[in-house]
Design a protein around this motif. Structure first.
Motif, mmCIF file in Angstrom:
data_model
loop_
_atom_site.group_PDB
_atom_site.id
_atom_site.type_symbol
_atom_site.label_atom_id
_atom_site.label_comp_id
_atom_site.label_asym_id
_atom_site.label_seq_id
_atom_site.Cartn_x
_atom_site.Cartn_y
_atom_site.Cartn_z
ATOM 1 N N ALA A 302 -1.623 50.819 32.590
ATOM 2 C CA ALA A 302 -1.842 52.219 32.990
ATOM 3 C C ALA A 302 -3.254 52.665 32.624
ATOM 4 N N MET A 303 -3.727 52.262 31.446
ATOM 5 C CA MET A 303 -5.091 52.637 31.028
ATOM 6 C C MET A 303 -6.129 52.038 31.988
ATOM 7 N N ARG A 304 -5.827 50.848 32.490
ATOM 8 C CA ARG A 304 -6.744 50.189 33.431
ATOM 9 C C ARG A 304 -6.874 51.023 34.710
ATOM 10 N N LEU A 411 6.580 60.087 43.458
ATOM 11 C CA LEU A 411 5.411 59.465 44.083
ATOM 12 C C LEU A 411 5.373 57.958 43.821
ATOM 13 N N SER A 412 5.851 57.547 42.654
ATOM 14 C CA SER A 412 5.725 56.131 42.291
ATOM 15 C C SER A 412 6.823 55.280 42.909
ATOM 16 N N SER A 492 4.488 55.127 37.469
ATOM 17 C CA SER A 492 4.946 56.475 37.106
ATOM 18 C C SER A 492 4.072 57.093 36.023
ATOM 19 N N ILE A 493 3.687 56.266 35.050
ATOM 20 C CA ILE A 493 2.854 56.793 33.961
ATOM 21 C C ILE A 493 1.501 57.245 34.508
ATOM 22 N N VAL A 494 0.932 56.443 35.387
ATOM 23 C CA VAL A 494 -0.362 56.815 35.979
ATOM 24 C C VAL A 494 -0.230 58.132 36.743
ATOM 25 N N GLU A 495 0.843 58.264 37.493
ATOM 26 C CA GLU A 495 1.070 59.480 38.281
ATOM 27 C C GLU A 495 1.289 60.691 37.377
ATOM 28 N N TRP A 496 2.025 60.472 36.283
ATOM 29 C CA TRP A 496 2.280 61.537 35.295
ATOM 30 C C TRP A 496 0.957 61.993 34.679
#
Ligand code: BES
Ligand code: ZN
Ligand code: ZN
Length: 502
Positions: A302-304, A411-412, A492-496
């Protein structure tokens, strides 16, 4: 190879399938007309049919890919369709693929609201690139069948649509790239991916993507008084790794960050192998416990993506990585340890180690200034019993934060099911001799008691906990994705995270 999607437009229940192509191109429709009329191709989700030298087309091959019933067509089916197309190409060694952008208005005069251009384009590319990965790194006879080129072909339309398709394509490359990075970490065996090596992989990724990264070990754990994290780590000769990755948004010139700007903390369980420790696991299936770092993998992935998508919010990734081993020096049932927050914990079962490393990770993230927390962990077998392998567990101490995550899920396309995490469960982690114990009193509701344990360390900070034990590894073959590490939670984490800078 040119790929075109099809859906089943039969409306009546149990009616014969009526496949229809999602294209307004007469040339493609003509080339496929005969086989579409033959009844051989039913357009079920993931079904494929290959035509050679399609009449009237420049492409050498035309691949029809089913997306299932038209009624239930959503972005998720498009993602799977993209994957199915690439996975049909691989065994045939076809490495240059063009996909005709699915035109839903081929079915009616209107665009479906659920299929916005940007999201369809993104999902298509995500699916194709996720489908491209195979986990045969350790096979001596592995053949490289990776895609060489992927194009999306869309009709010349209004400018906005064109730029939306391009934007979706670019985002899809970033997000699937991140998810595949996670999958490659989770695939690694425990003897290769030790906590130290996980730290090195995170460092290399951060250096490449322009993120700040620090990796600490034993000494720092002691300095920070991370007694819970250390308890797990102490039984292994492999030193632990506390990985801290920081993303700082670039501010406009002359502007400083608002005082109340959110800082998001992403905390991952990184047990590179979980034997259970002194409360040792049965031998049967233990080899799978190399994926007990999937939560950490998700946060690093996700950090990437965050580094590339550049949201306006500060994000700190914290990974607590250790190996859980039985040993003369290992922690034992009955031990009492003191977490970084000062809380004392009675160890009842050394196999409930994930919550211990996360307790210190969550508290530490708060001391770094995180205002909102999310963690991901292959935390409990009980969560797999409760939800199976289709939905992962979602727990939260704050409805607004949980709702934001559930919006992100739309979205994910990933599935999480919210389970309770309310104070009436708190009694179950009461301890006779310490502040809390590391397991519930009974087997029942084990995913919830684990979440209640974590909640002790997030306290008032809004927090979402993701128990991904059942979803981090695909044991079944699907037409759109390889067996093995799934990379669940990255999208999902990226979208959040992005939802905080909207
Ligand atoms: N890593 C396991 C959880 C797990 C189980 C992940 C199955 C993936 C698949 C975790 O550390 C664990 O062992 N949890 C125990 C907790 C129990 C001792 C309270 C469990 O779930 O049995
Ligand atoms: Zn365990
Ligand atoms: Zn574990």
């Amino acid at each position: 190879m040119l790929v075109v999607f099809a859906v089943d437009i039969a409306m009546v229940k149990d009616a014969e399938p009526l496949p229809a192509l999602l294209t307004t191109s007469d040339a493609v429709s003509d080339a496929a007309a005969k086989v579409m009329a033959s009844g051989e191709f039913k357009a079920t989700l993931g079904e494929t049919l290959l035509l050679h030298s399609p009449n009237g087309l420049k492409a050498e091959r035309l691949l029809l890919v089913g997306l299932g019933k038209a009624k239930s067509l959503s972005v998720d089916e498009v993602r799977k369709g993209g994957g199915a197309a690439v996975r049909a190409a691989k065994p045939r060694d076809l490495r240059d693929i063009a996909i005709a952008f699915p035109e839903d208005h081929a079915l009616s005069d209107e665009h479906l609201d659920e299929l916005p251009c940007l999201l369809v384009s993104r999902a298509l590319v995500e699916g194709a690139l996720l489908g491209d990965s195979d986990y045969d790194t350790y096979k001596s006879d592995r053949k490289d069948t990776a895609l060489q080129s992927l194009s999306v072909i869309a009709k010349e339309a209004e400018k906005s649509t064109r730029s939306e398709i391009q934007e979706g394509f670019d985002e899809g490359v970033i997000i699937a790239g991140a998810q595949n990075f996670t999958r490659s970490l989770v695939n690694e065996p425990g003897n290769v991916l030790t906590p130290t090596v996980l730290g090195q992989r995170a460092e290399a990724m951060c250096a490449e993507m322009g993120l700040k990264c620090e990796v600490f070990s034993t000494e720092t754990l002691h300095e920070l008084k991370m007694g819970a994290f250390w308890a797990v780590a102490q039984g292994s000769p492999e030193p632990p790794a506390l990985i801290v990755m920081t993303y700082e948004p670039k501010l406009e010139k002359g502007k400083s960050a608002a005082k109340d700007a959110p800082v998001l903390g992403l905390v991952g369980k990184g047990i590179t192998f979980d034997t259970g420790g002194i409360s040792i696991k049965p031998a049967d299936g233990m080899e799978k416990m190399k994926y007990d770092m999937a939560g950490a993998g998700a946060m690093i992935g996700a950090m990437r993506a965050i580094a590339q998508l550049k949201p306006k919010t500060k994000v700190i990734g914290v990974v607590c990585s250790a190996e859980n081993m039985p040993d003369g020096k290992a922690f034992k049932p009955g031990d009492v340890v003191t977490a970084m927050s000062g809380k004392t914990i009675e160890i009842v079962n050394t196999d409930a180690e994930g919550r211990l490393v996360l307790a210190d990770g969550l508290h530490y993230a708060k001391t770094l200034g995180c205002t909102h927390l999310i963690d991901a962990a292959t935390l409990t077998g009980a969560c797999v019993v409760a939800l199976g392998i289709l939905n992962a567990g979602l727990f939260s101490n704050d409805d607004a934060t949980s709702d934001k995550f559930q919006e992100a899920m739309k979205l994910s396309g990933e599935k999480f099911w919210r389970l309770p995490c309310t104070d009436d469960y708190r009694d179950q982690i009461n301890s006779q001799i310490a502040d809390i114990r590391n397991t519930g009193g009974t087997r029942w509701g084990g995913a919830i008691t684990a979440a209640m344990f974590l909640k002790e360390f997030t306290e008032e900070t809004p927090w979402v906990h993701l128990d991904i034990a059942g979803c981090a590894w695909n044991d079944e073959v699907k037409p759109w994705i390889a067996k093995g590490p799934s990379g669940i939670a990255v999208r999902s984490i990226v979208e959040w995270v992005r939802s905080y800078s909207a």
